[in-house]
Structures are given as structure tokens and as C-alpha cells.
Design a protein around this motif. Sequence first.
Motif, mmCIF file in Angstrom:
data_model
loop_
_atom_site.group_PDB
_atom_site.id
_atom_site.type_symbol
_atom_site.label_atom_id
_atom_site.label_comp_id
_atom_site.label_asym_id
_atom_site.label_seq_id
_atom_site.Cartn_x
_atom_site.Cartn_y
_atom_site.Cartn_z
ATOM 1 N N TYR A 147 0.844 -1.202 0.000
ATOM 2 C CA TYR A 147 0.000 0.000 0.000
ATOM 3 C C TYR A 147 0.875 1.246 0.000
ATOM 4 C CZ TYR A 147 -3.171 3.676 1.347
ATOM 5 O OH TYR A 147 -3.866 4.843 1.364
ATOM 6 N N HIS A 148 2.003 1.175 0.746
ATOM 7 C CA HIS A 148 2.868 2.342 0.920
ATOM 8 C C HIS A 148 3.955 2.337 -0.149
ATOM 9 C CE1 HIS A 148 0.969 1.310 4.755
ATOM 10 N NE2 HIS A 148 0.900 2.628 4.941
ATOM 11 N N VAL A 149 3.535 2.605 -1.376
ATOM 12 C CA VAL A 149 4.419 2.391 -2.524
ATOM 13 C C VAL A 149 5.639 3.312 -2.495
ATOM 14 C CG1 VAL A 149 4.530 2.317 -5.028
ATOM 15 C CG2 VAL A 149 2.429 1.703 -3.876
ATOM 16 N N GLU A 150 5.408 4.556 -2.143
ATOM 17 C CA GLU A 150 6.540 5.482 -2.184
ATOM 18 C C GLU A 150 7.543 5.178 -1.080
ATOM 19 O OE1 GLU A 150 5.516 9.539 -2.672
ATOM 20 O OE2 GLU A 150 4.601 9.152 -4.626
ATOM 21 N N GLU A 151 7.006 4.775 0.056
ATOM 22 C CA GLU A 151 7.894 4.385 1.158
ATOM 23 C C GLU A 151 8.716 3.153 0.755
ATOM 24 O OE1 GLU A 151 6.679 4.437 5.616
ATOM 25 O OE2 GLU A 151 6.335 2.403 4.908
ATOM 26 N N LEU A 152 8.024 2.211 0.125
ATOM 27 C CA LEU A 152 8.680 0.985 -0.338
ATOM 28 C C LEU A 152 9.825 1.326 -1.289
ATOM 29 C CD1 LEU A 152 8.192 -2.049 0.113
ATOM 30 C CD2 LEU A 152 6.738 -2.038 -1.916
#
Lengths: 371, 296
Positions: free
Chosen positions: B181-186
Motif C-alpha cells: 500500500y505504501h508504494v513510495e515508502e517501499l
Amino acid sequence: MSPVLMQGDEACAEGAIAAGCTFFAGYPITPATEIAEHMARRLPQVGGVFIQMEDEIASIAAVIGAAVGGAKAMTATSGPGFSLMQENIGYAAMAEIPCVIVDVQRLGPSTGRPTSPSQGDVMQARWGTHGDHPIIALAPASVRETFDLTVAAFNFAERYRTPVILLMDEVIGHMREGVELPDPAAIERIERAETLVPPEWYKPYENLPSDVPPLIPFGQGYRYHITGLHHDERGYPTERLDEINPWLERIFRKIQRNLSDILLYEEDGVEGARTLVVAYGVVARAARHAVRMARQRGRKVGLLKLQTLWPFPEEVVEQAARSARRVIVPELNLGQLVLEVERVVGRERVRRVNRADGELIKPSDILAAMA
Amino acid sequence: MRPQRESRIHERYLRHTKKFPNIWCAGCGIGIVLGAIIRAVDALGLDKDEVAMVSGIGCTGRMPVYVDFNTLHTTHGRALAFATGLKLVRPEMKVIVVMGDGDALAIGGNHFIHAARRNIGLTTIVVNNATYGMTGGQYSPTTPLGAITSTTPYGHIEPPFQIAELARCAGAAFVARSTVYHVEELQEYMTRALQKEGFSLVEAISYCHTTIGRLNQWGTAPEMMRRLKDDSIPLSLAERMSPEERAGKIIRGILADRDDLTEYTRRYYEEVVQRARREMEWIVPKSVLPVRAVRE
């Protein structure tokens, strides 16, 4: 070079380095540990890599990874570790990755007797991994031969893009003999084949007339895919029969059409022999002695010492046994390679001499079979 | 407006020939992880020739075939061991290892802890879907206690592994966890993992909706995605919470970022090879040595 006193395991390590091996990954196991120990000291000296992995599965995996990176790579183990390596040996056969696997055979099954000799892994070398695949396996009978066949193993691996198994045994591995090693400059070394095509044309599994498409190491601008799945010429997974069958035929053909190069053996007086002894590894030494004794008694006895066990030298055995009324196959197992000999020359002519209790077959045991 | 380079990224990093459509189910998070990897590689401006992607077996294991790197799809559990050999002979390459939780922690658990302990420079991505997806939803080392799977029809009685914590304890230089869900964090964590010289691990939580999600009525793919948002908390917040409050939460963040470790390959060539060569020079004159060029 002047003669040196050397152990079979050391000769294997030195043979590997002479062949251009620059990567060894292994896990300690009797009676193959000395190969790792020797490599741990020697490989860094020549700028190569030695690593002791967490188990034998990791060792063969690292060897294949290093080979994909362009190194000539080897691992060494004994029966239990060899069993653990089988899945990835199949991977190397499937993905056509050159590498050398040394199995210094010890008495099995299971933990067995680690310091006792055996030839119990002959069939494991052939069929240990699942699925149909070609394999090359070589068996040395002396320290010097261990050096030579290790070099040959690397050369076959590179020339035919295949895993090659060196089937030593505990006696050959631990025994020390005075040996004169060849001049390094005189040793024939086969290097990884190169391609003339640009990256966009390169197919790592192309059906070329040579049957051995070049394998370009990772990191040289030829970006491609390697998998253990059935794959097409580019290396991508496929389920199409028109892609799988040509590939399957090719990997067998590349070995089968080069038997004259791959089949190594020594014949001694097989012409016109009434009795033929077919032996390999440490047992070939007792066989040589037995043959000599029999000749002193006026018998016409020939010796066929096999160095290449797989692919099985069918025609070589058939020819050598032509005049023989009896074919004796002594082995340190309860009958493995003899099954192949029987298949080729017929069961009625074959007499087995077997031992699988950790003791050696004596020349007198073989002589007795000639009676 | 999106930047030009972002809009064409798939053309530069995905293979054009014969592999699409991909094998993943609609709604699967593995593609999101792959996208994050590609964008991280792109952001760092890495040369594709210098990037290798190595995988094992399973849904995540199929990732490399789609990308235009040097790609190696190995046997079940062994990706890190293959990658170790490759990295040692090609130290200049960026070797990315992608695995699922079963691949990395069950059959490959031994290689996982030892690669981390050695601190070898592999960028390791574990997609944690909490099950064996490809074989139809059996319990994996990260399946939650009590879950129904095809091999735990009466409920799961084993506690799960904490992947990121395990890597940290084993000695990894960089460890982070996030979700699909947290693509940018990933993507940020992957960028940092790729920049780390030593062993780095990014755990990407991406629960399988086709198997374990369906069997446990965790909802549809979008609903399960929403749960990743609702059930996860940043590490900074988790540190202020009591163990009871943290229970059942996915803790996202950087769990380890160490600068006190030397990468294994560097250490091998700079210490072992140099020592061996010095010893050789001392014993035998240089002229008789069959010494090959050392990879500096």
C-alpha cells in the motif's frame, strides 16, 4: 617439474587451479575436506575465491552462480553432500552451466563409514537428480590421474556447457604418491566460448550447428534470462513442444556426438584376450595387479580401465570384450556399473566381484573370479 | 504533469519479447514491488548491464523474467546462495535477490541468516504474502497464528517468523519493512537498500488475496489493500506504544542501518587475497608464480 609427494585430494585442487578454476565453494566432509583446505590456501594466492558455505546445497548453488558470472567453478564433497547437491546439479544440466562437482566417495548409505572407500555413488552420479539429462562423470585411479582428470573435467564442462562429476574414492583422495605434474604451460585449457553476435541477437540456448551455444557471463552487456524451467532459445519459460523438444534433443546430442572426445579409458592387452577385466578408480589398481599375475600363469587376460564412466562407453566395452569369453567387473559396491556392462555384452559372460563393507577388493579376489 | 522519464520507464526496464501477460493474479502486490524496484534502480541511474536479479521459486520467483537485467531464476530457496557466487566473482554488479516468504524463510532459511551474517552485498527483497501462493495456499513461515490455509484446515498453531527482525539479528547492514500500500515508502527503502554496500533486506508485506485471504475471509484485493493501510504503523509510533497496543500491527520503517560493518566481497579481496599474495611473495619469488590478475 620435479616429483612431489602429493595426496589425491591435493592433486585434485592443483589440477583445478591448473585448469583455470577461480572459484570454490564447499562444506567440510570426510574424505573431501582436504580439497577445500587446499583451495582455501591456494585460490586467494591466484586471485580466486574460496568460500565455505553453510551447507552443500549452498555450495553447489554458489558454484553455479559464480559460473554464471564467468568463473570456472568447482565444489567437492562426499556421498552425503553429493546427495544434497543433486537438485542443483540438475539445474546446471538444465540451464547448461559449466561447473565441476567432485565426489570423493565413501562408504554409504547414509553416514556410513566416512574414512572407508566405496564406489557406491556411480549410479547417483548418473541418475541422482530428477529428470532426463546428460551427464559426464570421470573416475581417476591414481594421484596423477586425479590431476589430469580434474583438468579434463573443467575442459569438458566448458566445451560442452555441462556439469561434470569427478568420482574419486576415499583411497585415491587420501593416498599419497610421488607424482610429476605436467608443465603448466603444456596443459590444454578450454576457455568459455565467446559470441560474435551483438547483444540483441544473442540467444543463450540457440540451436546452433555446434549444439553448444556460447554462454556469455553476466555483466558483459548481454542481458538475458536463465531458468530451471523448460525454456526457449532466449531462456524464457515455455510450454511449447516445438521449443522444448529441440532443446531436449540438443542437450543429449551435444554429448552423444562428441563421444570420441569425452570417452577416456586405457586398454592393456584386450586384443585377443580370453578374459577381460573392466575396472575403474582404486579397484583398477588391484585389477592391474591381478591381470599381471594371471599373465604370469599364461592366461590371456586384458584390462579395460575406464576413466569416463558416464556417458557409459558402450562401444569401447563392446569392442574390448569381443574376444573375451568372460568379462570380470570388480567394484566397491554391490553392482552398479556392471549393470551397464551386462547390458552391452550380455549377462552370461559377466562375472561380478563386489565388496561394500569398506574393505578393498584384493588382486586375489579378481584372480579367483578368473578361475 | 508527470516527468518524462517516469512515463516511459516500463519501456526501458521491462522486456519486450514473449513474456506478457504476467502470471500474477489480478490484484496481486508483486507487480507493485517490481515497480518499486524498477523505479529505485532508475532513480539511482544504475546501468542495466550492471544489475542482476536473482530469484528462487514461487510467485515472487517469477519476477526476474519480466525485467531487462541479467536475470537468474534458480531453485527453491537457493537464490541467495546462487547470488553469493555471482557477487563474489562480479563484485562490481548490483545483485538484487527477490524471494517470497516460503522461499526465503522456510526452504531457504539457512541461506537467509548466513547471507545476512556474512554481510555480503546483496539487495534482498522478500515479498511476504504469508502463504505459498503458487501451490495454492499452504501455510508458510509467516502465516499468522490461527489462520486457515489448505494445510491448516483446523487453524494454524505455529507462530510466524518476523522477517525483518530475523535479518537484523543475523547481522544485516540495512533492514526495512513496508507494505505494497505504501508504494513510495517501499521505493524509498529499496533505493536506500540498493545504495547500501553490505547485505540489505526490504520486507514488502503483500498478503495473498487469492489463497489465504479468501480462505480467511480477509476481503477482496482492494479491501486487503486497505487493511495494509489501517493495520500498519510507522516504527516511530510503534516505539511509543505498549506491546499490547502494538499487537497485530505491521510495523513499517527502517529497523537497521549500520555503518560499522565491512561488506564481505570487499573484505575478501582486500584482506584475504592481499594477505595470501603477500605470503606467496615472501615464500616464492614473484617470477615463478602462476598468479592471475587480481580483481581489485
